[in-house]
Design a protein around this motif. Sequence first.
Motif, PDB file in Angstrom:
ATOM      1  N   ASN A  86     -25.151  26.313 -14.090  1.00 18.69           N
ATOM      2  CA  ASN A  86     -26.289  26.876 -14.557  1.00 18.69           C
ATOM      3  C   ASN A  86     -27.248  27.231 -13.176  1.00 18.69           C
ATOM      4  O   ASN A  86     -28.630  27.403 -13.492  1.00 18.69           O
ATOM      5  N   ILE A  88     -28.518  30.158 -12.271  1.00 14.98           N
ATOM      6  CA  ILE A  88     -28.087  31.530 -12.779  1.00 14.98           C
ATOM      7  C   ILE A  88     -28.358  32.591 -11.971  1.00 14.98           C
ATOM      8  O   ILE A  88     -27.990  33.775 -12.017  1.00 14.98           O
ATOM      9  N   GLN A 109     -21.749  29.744 -14.963  1.00 15.86           N
ATOM     10  CA  GLN A 109     -23.149  30.130 -15.278  1.00 15.86           C
ATOM     11  C   GLN A 109     -23.776  30.446 -14.232  1.00 15.86           C
ATOM     12  O   GLN A 109     -24.988  30.098 -13.702  1.00 15.86           O
TER      13      GLN A 109
END
Length: 204
Positions: A86, A88, A109
């Motif tokens: 994550n 991103i 991610q």
Amino acid sequence: TVESLSEVGILAFRNVGSALQGDIVINEGVTEIGRWAFYNCSNITSASIPSTVTSINIYAFANCTNLKTAKLPEKTKTIETAAFCNCINLSDEITIKEGTTLGGSAFSQTNITKVTIENGITIPFTSFNNCPKLENIIIGDNVTIQSKAWNTPSFSNCGNIKNVTMGKNIKMQNKNFDNYEYPQYAAFYNSKVERATVESLSEV
């Protein structure tokens, strides 16, 4: 901004939020980045990881949503579960060196654009799933690509893959924990792949 860190232990900066911002530099001599060390430090933009680091532990940089670059040193041989999950905005080109142990969801991610997997690596489930900017994947010889149970393929939901090149003796394992086969959850499930070249498969 942190100019230098000489030791990075477990939970070192977890959830400090905006208190840690911009670029962080970890000093030469540090060998390990501890579990959850920078977890949820959402204002870090880059991390300079020294050549001496051999291990990046679980969730070390997870949820660092503004982290754009964190180059992996040549000597890094362990990248544990969800180490960069994550992140991103992470847009590096990633190379997993021969002899490296890679954890599940290590780079899921993220916005990485290219992945090179050297010989003999096992790619665990969800390692690179949900990477929308991933375009090029190069996989060496004797690599195992794992997918276990539902929604866990190694490269699932990557919608922009232009080219996949695989070497010899590639194993694609898609069995769940009860050893039941789920062929619909293959390594690239629900990903768009424009072109793939494979020298040889030993298990599908």
